[in-house]
Design an enzyme around this catalytic site. Structure first.
Site, PDB file in Angstrom:
ATOM      1  N   SER A 279     -12.343  64.443  58.353  1.00  7.00           N
ATOM      2  CA  SER A 279     -11.298  63.436  58.161  1.00  7.00           C
ATOM      3  C   SER A 279     -11.798  62.021  58.408  1.00  7.00           C
ATOM      4  CB  SER A 279     -10.125  63.720  59.101  1.00  7.00           C
ATOM      5  OG  SER A 279     -10.459  63.424  60.446  1.00  7.00           O
TER       6      SER A 279
ATOM      7  N   THR B  14      -7.441  61.436  60.320  1.00  7.09           N
ATOM      8  CA  THR B  14      -7.821  60.096  60.781  1.00  7.09           C
ATOM      9  C   THR B  14      -8.013  60.215  62.280  1.00  7.09           C
ATOM     10  OG1 THR B  14      -6.418  59.030  59.108  1.00  7.09           O
ATOM     11  CG2 THR B  14      -6.905  57.722  61.050  1.00  7.09           C
TER      12      THR B  14
ATOM     13  N   THR C  78     -11.074  56.312  59.391  1.00  7.86           N
ATOM     14  CA  THR C  78     -10.722  57.458  58.549  1.00  7.86           C
ATOM     15  C   THR C  78     -11.559  57.500  57.277  1.00  7.86           C
ATOM     16  OG1 THR C  78      -8.844  58.557  57.496  1.00  7.86           O
ATOM     17  CG2 THR C  78      -8.973  56.199  57.208  1.00  7.86           C
TER      18      THR C  78
ATOM     19  N   ARG D  54      -8.589  53.653  46.470  1.00  7.43           N
ATOM     20  CA  ARG D  54      -7.331  53.759  47.247  1.00  7.43           C
ATOM     21  C   ARG D  54      -7.607  53.403  48.711  1.00  7.43           C
ATOM     22  NH1 ARG D  54      -5.719  56.858  52.034  1.00  7.43           N
ATOM     23  NH2 ARG D  54      -3.484  57.193  51.917  1.00  7.43           N
TER      24      ARG D  54
ATOM     25  N   ASP E 176      -3.487  53.313  55.313  1.00  6.18           N
ATOM     26  CA  ASP E 176      -2.945  52.463  56.375  1.00  6.18           C
ATOM     27  C   ASP E 176      -3.993  52.079  57.420  1.00  6.18           C
ATOM     28  OD1 ASP E 176      -3.059  55.192  57.065  1.00  6.18           O
ATOM     29  OD2 ASP E 176      -1.566  54.934  58.659  1.00  6.18           O
TER      30      ASP E 176
ATOM     31  N   THR F 240      -1.738  58.440  62.370  1.00  2.00           N
ATOM     32  CA  THR F 240      -2.473  59.317  61.459  1.00  2.00           C
ATOM     33  C   THR F 240      -1.443  59.981  60.552  1.00  2.00           C
ATOM     34  OG1 THR F 240      -2.348  61.221  62.948  1.00  2.00           O
ATOM     35  CG2 THR F 240      -4.264  59.792  63.185  1.00  2.00           C
ATOM     36  N   GLY F 241      -1.920  60.475  59.418  1.00  2.00           N
ATOM     37  CA  GLY F 241      -1.000  61.103  58.463  1.00  2.00           C
ATOM     38  C   GLY F 241      -0.885  60.264  57.205  1.00  2.00           C
TER      39      GLY F 241
ATOM     40  N   GLY G 156      -0.671  57.654  54.918  1.00  2.00           N
ATOM     41  CA  GLY G 156      -0.758  56.213  55.098  1.00  2.00           C
ATOM     42  C   GLY G 156       0.232  55.425  54.270  1.00  2.00           C
TER      43      GLY G 156
END
Ligand code: GLY
Length: 350
Positions: free
Chosen positions: A86, A197, A215, A225, A228, A248-249, A251
């Protein structure tokens, strides 16, 4: 928040347990039942993959290290670990099979920030972000410019695509369409998908604060791309008078609410770190577009926030149950359960 029943939203999550209640304006508010935190300093909080990292950062803080140096040393462990797909070396690549990394950091005592996005070939984007902060008048460098800067600063270029991640990319590519010219090369239909991340936030014994997030971003992303993580105020944010937060997750969901900034602002208003994380997630749900909501009106993705206040109190929250975070303080380094908005009934698609 049209498609989510607010009663269900509060009733199924840990908001009530976290001391949150609906105020007259229908917003989450801190209640007097908020848990009493046994805060101590120094303290470090991170996403769950930062367990080794918080231990390292905490040890550095006990020896008087700067909070950003400690937090970055913590995330460097994951950046340089080829098994963590990740982030950094071994991160899952974009749709073209190229690893593109994002990172940002903030240093509370000096009110400075730095970031890089779509950086290729350098395993430790967190350190490049810090170099942007330390050596330039800019905050965010991207793409070839970020790489050129990193090389000028003495960072070494290397191939970040490990054999394991290359095989995962090929598997994803082969299964995009049954009608293209790529043949499925094995029976494994499990395609890895990651918005993984690492975020880490540190407070020194004297109350100085720093934050960092790094990340490889969304796996198989459209080249270029940016999520966040390198966005100051989304992937992480730090205010030396208040605290720090990061995420995290997914973005894209975080960027729309400036989630790390919003969480720090929640703490400034008097919410505990845990309450502030939950309040931010409530905003995320309210801002979710219809195409990303399931039939039950809930997001088809997960998002996690981690926050620490100047006094060393901390908290973590996720949209769905099952999330954990890493923390290190006087009680040692450990994983704790995040509070959540919704009990996970099935795994969100992303
Ligand atoms: N939170 C990582 C990303 O969406 O890129």
């Amino acid at each position: 928040m049209s498609s989510v029943s607010r009663r269900h939203f509060l009733g199924t999550g840990a908001a009530a347990a976290a001391g949150l209640s609906l105020g007259s304006a229908g917003r989450l508010e801190a209640s007097s039942a908020a848990p009493a935190w046994q805060a101590s300093r120094p303290a470090v909080i991170a996403s769950a993959n930062g367990l080794r990292g918080v231990a390292r950062a905490y040890e550095m803080l006990t020896k008087g290290a700067d909070p950003l140096d400690a937090a970055i040393a913590g995330v460097n462990i994951q950046e340089l670990d080829p098994e963590d797909q990740s982030v950094g070396l071994g991160g899952l690549p974009n749709a073209d099979g190229v690893v593109q990394l994002d990172a940002s950091c903030m240093h509370g005592p000096t009110r400075r920030a730095g970031a890089v996005a779509s950086l290729e070939g350098i395993a430790t984007p967190s350190l490049v972000a810090k170099a942007v902060m330390d050596y330039t008048d800019h905050i965010l460098l991207v793409g070839p410019g970020a790489k050129q800067f990193a090389l000028a600063m003495g960072f070494k270029e290397q191939n970040l695509l490990t054999e394991k991640s290359r095989q995962d990319w090929l598997r994803w590519k082969a299964r995009i369409s049954p009608d293209d010219n790529w043949l499925d090369h094995d029976d494994d239909v499990t395609i890895k998908f990651s918005t993984g991340t690492i975020n880490m936030n540190a407070v020194t014994s004297s109350g100085d604060i720093a934050s960092v997030t790094t990340t490889s971003g969304l796996s198989w992303k459209i080249p270029g791309r940016v999520g966040d993580s390198p966005i100051i105020g989304a992937g992480q944010y730090c205010d030396n008078g208040v605290g720090a937060a990061g995420s995290t997750g997914r973005g894209e969901a975080n960027i729309k609410v400036c989630g790390a900034f919003l969480t720090v602002e929640g703490m400034r208003r008097g919410l505990t770190p845990q309450q502030a994380c939950l309040a931010t997630l409530e905003r995320v749900v309210a801002m979710t577009e219809r195409r990303l909501l399931g039939d039950n009106g809930r997001p088809r993705f997960d998002l996690n926030f981690y926050a620490i206040a100047k006094d060393g109190s901390y908290g973590g929250a996720s949209i769905y149950s099952g999330g954990r975070f890493a923390v290190a303080d006087a009680k040692g380094a450990r994983l704790e359960d995040s509070v959540f908005l919704f009990k996970r009934e099935e795994r969100p698609r992303r």
